[in-house]
Design a protein around this motif. Structure first.
Motif, PDB file in Angstrom:
ATOM      1  N   SER A 104       0.816  -1.213   0.000  1.00 52.03           N
ATOM      2  CA  SER A 104       0.000   0.000   0.000  1.00 52.03           C
ATOM      3  C   SER A 104       0.847   1.260   0.000  1.00 52.03           C
ATOM      4  CB  SER A 104      -0.932   0.016   1.216  1.00 52.03           C
ATOM      5  OG  SER A 104      -0.191   0.170   2.417  1.00 52.03           O
ATOM      6  N   ALA A 105       2.106   1.132   0.432  1.00 54.21           N
ATOM      7  CA  ALA A 105       2.997   2.291   0.499  1.00 54.21           C
ATOM      8  C   ALA A 105       3.728   2.558  -0.813  1.00 54.21           C
ATOM      9  CB  ALA A 105       4.018   2.096   1.619  1.00 54.21           C
ATOM     10  N   SER A 117      -6.309  -1.868   1.678  1.00 55.67           N
ATOM     11  CA  SER A 117      -5.186  -2.739   2.016  1.00 55.67           C
ATOM     12  C   SER A 117      -4.829  -2.631   3.492  1.00 55.67           C
ATOM     13  CB  SER A 117      -3.970  -2.394   1.153  1.00 55.67           C
ATOM     14  OG  SER A 117      -4.222  -2.664  -0.210  1.00 55.67           O
ATOM     15  N   SER A 147      -0.100   3.954  -5.637  1.00 54.69           N
ATOM     16  CA  SER A 147      -1.261   3.313  -5.010  1.00 54.69           C
ATOM     17  C   SER A 147      -2.326   4.367  -4.725  1.00 54.69           C
ATOM     18  CB  SER A 147      -0.851   2.627  -3.706  1.00 54.69           C
ATOM     19  OG  SER A 147       0.093   1.614  -3.951  1.00 54.69           O
ATOM     20  N   ARG A 171      -5.204   1.993  -0.973  1.00 52.94           N
ATOM     21  CA  ARG A 171      -4.365   2.044   0.222  1.00 52.94           C
ATOM     22  C   ARG A 171      -5.205   1.813   1.476  1.00 52.94           C
ATOM     23  NH1 ARG A 171      -2.606   6.717  -0.523  1.00 52.94           N
ATOM     24  NH2 ARG A 171      -0.817   6.092  -1.810  1.00 52.94           N
ATOM     25  N   SER A 195      -5.693   6.170  -3.109  1.00 55.23           N
ATOM     26  CA  SER A 195      -6.085   6.312  -1.707  1.00 55.23           C
ATOM     27  C   SER A 195      -7.085   5.235  -1.289  1.00 55.23           C
ATOM     28  CB  SER A 195      -6.680   7.704  -1.468  1.00 55.23           C
ATOM     29  OG  SER A 195      -7.811   7.916  -2.310  1.00 55.23           O
TER      30      SER A 195
END
Length: 216
Positions: free
Chosen positions: A153-154, A166, A158, A163, A160
């Motif tokens: 996710s980082a 996840s 990716s 992220r 929002s």
């Protein structure tokens, strides 16, 4: 126990493993299509499938070899049941049953089935002083996948929404992982040992996820 009783018990186990595989694959597909995120991610979780293999090995109450075979059968059947259900319910191509992607999942299913099925058997019948290690396996794989989701996710690019989904899934899996360890290990001492083992196994699992390409 008579020979007839043993044969009936053996057949019951075989039917249970096969039925469990079919249900795992079909229900997985249905839940992916019906559950909201982040819960739908759990249905699409390879770690959850690995926990299933552990569960069947634990349930069999037999040696680790038979438990490993049961885990393999469970996940291999589940993979094909998943793609067959997609053919029936979603009009997917029947060629998907033998596509390269399916073959890859069958390979990973056989590998995970053997490892986690054996761990399930060893968690009940392994050496007492080492039993905390297999007991840690189901929690460790969930923690490893949670770490992989956080790391993925980082990554740049990716969105929002992705992220957030996840990270929420990672939190759910981490909670489930710790809960499983506490449920499988019955005493305080064994729980502490299992948590320590799960930490190491989760790190190894994270590396394995990354090497296998799940982290990107």
């Amino acid at each position: 126990m008579t020979t007839i009783d043993r044969e009936v018990r053996r057949r019951h186990r075989v039917v249970t493993v096969l039925t469990g595989g079919v249900l795992l694959g079909v229900v997985d597909l249905l839940l992916q299509r019906s559950l909201p995120y982040p819960w739908a991610n759990l249905a699409n979780s390879s770690a959850v499938w690995a926990v299933g293999a552990f569960g069947i090995g634990w349930w069999l109450r037999t040696d680790w070899r038979r438990s490993a075979v049961a885990g393999i059968v469970l996940l291999v059947v589940a993979v094909e049941a998943y793609y067959l259900a997609a053919v029936v319910l979603m009009n997917d191509s029947v060629q998907n049953l033998s596509s390269p992607t399916t073959m890859a999942w069958l390979f990973f299913g056989a590998l995970a089935g053997a490892l986690f099925g054996a761990a399930g058997g060893l968690s009940r019948h392994g050496q007492t002083r080492l039993r905390a290690i297999p007991m840690a396996a189901p929690g460790a794989v969930l923690l490893a996948e949670a770490a992989m989701l956080v790391n993925r996710s980082a990554e740049p690019g990716s969105g929002s929404r992705y992220r957030a989904d996840s990270l929420q899934t990672a939190v759910i899996e981490a909670v489930l992982g710790v809960t499983l360890i506490l449920l499988v290990a019955r005493t305080k001492r064994v729980r502490l040992q299992a948590i320590a083992a799960a930490t190491v196994l989760a790190l190894l699992g994270f590396v394995a996820y990354t090497i296998a390409g799940f982290g990107s």
